[in-house]
Design a protein around this motif. Structure first.
Motif, PDB file in Angstrom:
ATOM      1  N   ASP A  28      25.468 -28.969  -4.221  1.00  8.48           N
ATOM      2  CA  ASP A  28      26.533 -29.731  -4.872  1.00  8.48           C
ATOM      3  C   ASP A  28      26.317 -29.703  -6.386  1.00  8.48           C
ATOM      4  N   ALA A  29      27.287 -30.253  -7.124  1.00  7.50           N
ATOM      5  CA  ALA A  29      27.288 -30.137  -8.577  1.00  7.50           C
ATOM      6  C   ALA A  29      26.049 -30.744  -9.226  1.00  7.50           C
ATOM      7  N   LYS A  30      25.550 -31.870  -8.694  1.00 11.28           N
ATOM      8  CA  LYS A  30      24.422 -32.540  -9.337  1.00 11.28           C
ATOM      9  C   LYS A  30      23.108 -31.790  -9.121  1.00 11.28           C
ATOM     10  N   ASN A  31      23.094 -30.850  -8.186  1.00 11.45           N
ATOM     11  CA  ASN A  31      21.890 -30.053  -7.921  1.00 11.45           C
ATOM     12  C   ASN A  31      22.080 -28.584  -8.271  1.00 11.45           C
ATOM     13  N   LYS A  32      23.075 -28.315  -9.091  1.00 11.82           N
ATOM     14  CA  LYS A  32      23.371 -26.936  -9.477  1.00 11.82           C
ATOM     15  C   LYS A  32      22.150 -26.288 -10.098  1.00 11.82           C
ATOM     16  N   GLY A  33      21.856 -25.073  -9.683  1.00  3.57           N
ATOM     17  CA  GLY A  33      20.726 -24.346 -10.248  1.00  3.57           C
ATOM     18  C   GLY A  33      19.509 -24.314  -9.361  1.00  3.57           C
ATOM     19  N   ARG A  34      19.468 -25.174  -8.341  1.00  4.29           N
ATOM     20  CA  ARG A  34      18.342 -25.104  -7.407  1.00  4.29           C
ATOM     21  C   ARG A  34      18.472 -23.830  -6.563  1.00  4.29           C
ATOM     22  N   VAL A  35      17.352 -23.344  -6.075  1.00  2.00           N
ATOM     23  CA  VAL A  35      17.350 -22.037  -5.428  1.00  2.00           C
ATOM     24  C   VAL A  35      18.141 -22.063  -4.130  1.00  2.00           C
ATOM     25  N   THR A  36      18.743 -20.939  -3.821  1.00  2.00           N
ATOM     26  CA  THR A  36      19.607 -20.777  -2.659  1.00  2.00           C
ATOM     27  C   THR A  36      19.085 -19.638  -1.782  1.00  2.00           C
ATOM     28  N   SER A  37      19.722 -19.494  -0.613  1.00  2.00           N
ATOM     29  CA  SER A  37      19.364 -18.372   0.253  1.00  2.00           C
ATOM     30  C   SER A  37      19.666 -17.044  -0.442  1.00  2.00           C
ATOM     31  N   THR A  56      29.325 -20.710 -19.468  1.00  2.00           N
ATOM     32  CA  THR A  56      29.609 -20.003 -18.215  1.00  2.00           C
ATOM     33  C   THR A  56      28.317 -19.767 -17.429  1.00  2.00           C
ATOM     34  N   GLU A  57      27.458 -20.769 -17.407  1.00  2.00           N
ATOM     35  CA  GLU A  57      26.204 -20.681 -16.658  1.00  2.00           C
ATOM     36  C   GLU A  57      26.458 -20.815 -15.157  1.00  2.00           C
ATOM     37  N   ASN A  58      25.494 -20.339 -14.370  1.00  2.00           N
ATOM     38  CA  ASN A  58      25.548 -20.467 -12.910  1.00  2.00           C
ATOM     39  C   ASN A  58      26.875 -19.966 -12.341  1.00  2.00           C
TER      40      ASN A  58
END
Length: 527
Positions: free
Chosen positions: A202-211, A265-267
Motif C-alpha cells: 500500500d501507499a504508506k509502505n511504498k518501496g518495501r521489497v516485493t516478489s 516519478t519514483e517507484n
C-alpha cells in the motif's frame, strides 16, 4: 509504528562490524524492551523489519562520499576525482586499511545482523493474531540478508557467511566461506523471498521489497554466478527468472529515460527496487544510524549525492554557482565515458553536463571540471538552488530497473544460448525508449556474430547505467569469465589507474582490523 521502530533501532545497535569488541554485546536493554518482551507481536516485527532497510541508507548519506560513492563508484572507468588529485580507490592503491572498503564490510554485516535477529526471533513469537504473516516478515528479512551478502560476495569474494544472529564473540569469529557457499545462501534466501513477498504494497509502505524485486535480484545473482564461477549452466536459471518478470506484464520501460531519475516519478512501473530517501517528512525506512540529538541528520534518510557530485571549481579556479557550499565537485565524468555515447544520444543530457547546459541559471562551463563534465544523472532532475541540510537530498537511488532486466536477459540469452537474434531484440527495446524515432540510435541488426553483439551489449549497459554503480562490477564479472581483459581492454581515464590495475583488484582487501580481531580470517590474495 515509527515510535516502536526508533526504540528498536537503538536497542539493536550491538554489532557494527562482524567482529566488534565484546562490550558491545553486553549492553543492557533500554527500558523494558529485550529480546523476550519485544519480539512477540505483528507490531513488534513491523517495527523491527525496518531496521535492515535503514542500514542501506548508511551507504549514501555522508558528504565525503563514504561507502558507496568512493568505495563503489570511483573504481570504475566512468568517473574520476577532481583536478587530478590523488584518490586511492580510483587509482587502485588498495590496501587492508582502506576506510572506504572497511565501511562497506561493516555496514553489510550490520544489515545482516539486523535481518538475522528478525529471522531468529520469528519462530519464538507467541502473540501473532495471524501466524501466516510470519512468512512475509521472514521473506523481507531474507531478501535484505541476501542483498547484503551479495555486496560482500562481489566486493570481497568469500567472506564469512552469517545465517543467524550473533550473541557471543565466538560466533563472530568465523573463517572465510567455502567457494560457492555465500552464493548458495543468497539464492536460497531470494527463492524464499520470491515465494513469500507481496507483489505490491500500500501507499504508506511504498518501496518495501516485493516478489518482483526478489525475482529480479535472483536473476542477477544467477547471471553473476555464471561468470564469477565460469559456469555457464547458471545462465538458464537467470533466463528463467528474467523471463518471468517480462511475462508478468507488471513492469515496463517508462516513456522517457529521464523519469527514472526524477524525484517526482519514483517507484514507477520500471522500478523493481530502489533505496528510499526522504528529508524526514515521510520516512518509511527510518533515519541513518548517525547524528546526535539536535543534529540535522536525526529523522533524515537522505543522500549526499547532490553536494558530492555537483561542480565546484575547475583546474583554473573557475567556479560553478554555489561552489564549495552547494557542490563539492568530487565526481567528474571521464572522457572515455563521454566518448562512449553515440553522437547526440538523448541520454547524454540526463547523464552528464555539457557546455552550455543550463545550470542554476548559468551556462555550464567545462572549465568547472577537470574533464569538462560532471554528473547530471539524478542531479539535473533535482537541481535546486539550496537544499539544507545538504546531505539529505531525497532523490531515490534506483537499484534494479526493468531496463536492467532486459539487458541482463539479453546477456544471458547471448552467452548461454548463443541467441543473437533475441539479444538484439532486447537491446533494441532499450535503445528505442531512448530514441523512439530510431534516427539517432538505430536498431542493432541481428545478422552479426556473437562477439559483435556482445560488444554492442557492453556499450548499451555502459551508457544506460552510467553512474549507477554497476560498471566496475560488470567489468569484474566479464573479466572473470574471460569475456574481456580489463588490463588491456579498459581505459580508466587516468594514467595511475591504468598502470596500477592488476588481477588482485578483482577483489577488495579484507579490512585489517577484522583480520586483527579474527584469526580465522584469511586475506584475499596479494594484499
Amino acid at each position: 509504528m515509527k515510535k516502536f521502530a526508533k526504540i528498536f533501532i537503538l536497542s539493536i545497535l550491538c554489532i557494527f562490524t562482524f567482529t566488534e569488541c565484546e562490550k558491545q554485546l553486553e549492553l543492557s536493554p533500554l527500558g523494558q524492551l529485550d529480546e523476550n518482551t519485544f519480539y512477540q507481536t505483528e507490531n513488534d516485527f513491523e517495527a523491527a523489519s525496518l531496521s535492515p532497510y535503514s542500514t542501506l541508507l548508511n551507504f549514501y548519506f555522508d558528504q565525503t562520499g563514504l561507502g558507496w560513492y568512493q568505495g563503489v563508484l570511483y573504481p570504475d572507468d566512468d568517473v574520476t576525482a577532481p583536478n587530478n588529485s590523488s584518490n586511492d580507490q580510483e587509482d587502485f592503491n588498495w590496501n587492508p586499511n582502506n576506510d572506504q572498503f572497511t565501511y562497506l564490510w561493516e555496514q553489510s554485516y550490520k544489515g545482516i545482523q539486523r535481518a538475522n535477529i528478525i529471522i531468529d526471533r520469528l519462530p519464538l513469537a507467541k502473540q501473532f493474531s495471524d501466524v501466516a504473516k510470519k512468512a512475509r516478515y521472514e521473506a523481507e528479512a531474507k531478501f535484505l540478508r541476501a542483498y547484503f551478502h551479495f555486496l560482500l560476495a562481489i566486493h570481497f569474494g568469500n567472506p564469512p557467511v552469517s545465517e543467524k544472529a550473533i550473541t557471543i564473540i565466538s560466533e563472530a569469529r568465523k573463517g572465510n566461506s567455502q567457494p560457492g557457499e555465500i552464493w548458495n545462501l543468497i539464492i536460497s534466501d531470494l527463492q524464499y523471498a520470491k515465494a513469500n513477498l507481496p507483489a505490491d504494497w500500500d501507499a504508506k509502505n511504498k518501496g518495501r521489497v516485493t516478489s518482483g524485486a526478489a525475482t529480479g535480484m535472483l536473476g542477477k545473482v544467477y547471471l553473476y554466478r555464471a561468470q564469477w564461477e565460469n559456469n555457464p549452466s547458471f545462465y538458464a536459471s537467470a533466463i528463467s527468472e528474467f523471463n518471468s518478470i517480462v511475462a508478468s506484464g507488471k513492469y515496463t520501460l517508462i516513456p522517457t529515460f529521464e523519469e527514472n531519475f526524477n524525484p517526482n516519478t519514483e517507484n514507477n512501473q520500471e522500478s523493481l527496487f530502489e533505496i528510499q530517501f526522504t528529508r524526514g517528512d515521510f520516512n518509511p525506512w527510518l533515519p541513518t544510524d548517525f547524528g546526535a540529538d539536535g543534529d540535522q541528520n536525526v529523522g533524515a534518510a537522505g543522500t549526499a549525492r547532490n553536494i558530492f557530485w555537483r561542480p565546484s571549481c575547475g583546474p583554473g579556479n573557475v567556479c560553478a554557482p554555489g561552489a564549495n557550499g552547494m557542490g563539492y565537485g568530487q565526481v567528474h565524468v571521464t572522457l572515455p565515458l563521454q566518448n562512449e555515447f553515440e553522437p547526440n544520444d538523448p541520454r547524454i543530457a540526463n547523464t552528464y553536463w555539457r557546455a552550455g547546459d543550463d545550470f542554476l541559471g548559468e551556462p555550464y562551463d567545462p572549465a568547472w571540471s577537470v574533464t569538462g563534465s560532471t554528473p547530471a544523472k539524478y542531479v539535473r532532475q533535482n537541481l535546486i538552488e539550496f537544499s539544507f541540510p545538504l546531505n539529505i537530498e531525497e532523490n531515490n537511488d534506483r537499484i534494479i530497473r526493468y531496463a536492467d532486466v532486459l539487458l541482463m536477459l539479453a546477456e544471458a540469452e547471448l552467452l548461454g544460448n548463443n541467441n543473437v537474434e533475441k539479444a538484439a531484440q532486447l537491446i533494441n527495446q532499450v535503445r528505442k525508449r531512448a530514441d523512439p524515432t530510431g534516427t539517432i540510435l538505430p536498431d542493432r541488426p541481428a545478422t552479426v556474430d556473437k562477439n559483435q553483439m556482445f560488444g554492442w551489449l557492453r556499450h548499451e549497459r555502459r551508457v544506460e547505467f552510467a553512474l549507477e554503480g554497476n560498471r566496475y562490477n560488470d567489468l569484474v564479472r566479464w573479466h572473470r569469465a574471460s569475456l574481456i581483459n580489463i588490463k588491456t581492454d579498459i581505459n580508466f581515464g587516468r594514467t595511475a589507474a591504468n598502470q596500477n590495475w592488476s588481477e588482485k583488484h578483482l577483489l577488495k582487501p579484507i579490512p585489517q582490523r577484522e583480520l586483527d580481531l579474527n584469526s580465522n580470517l584469511v586475506q584475499n590474495p596479494l594484499y
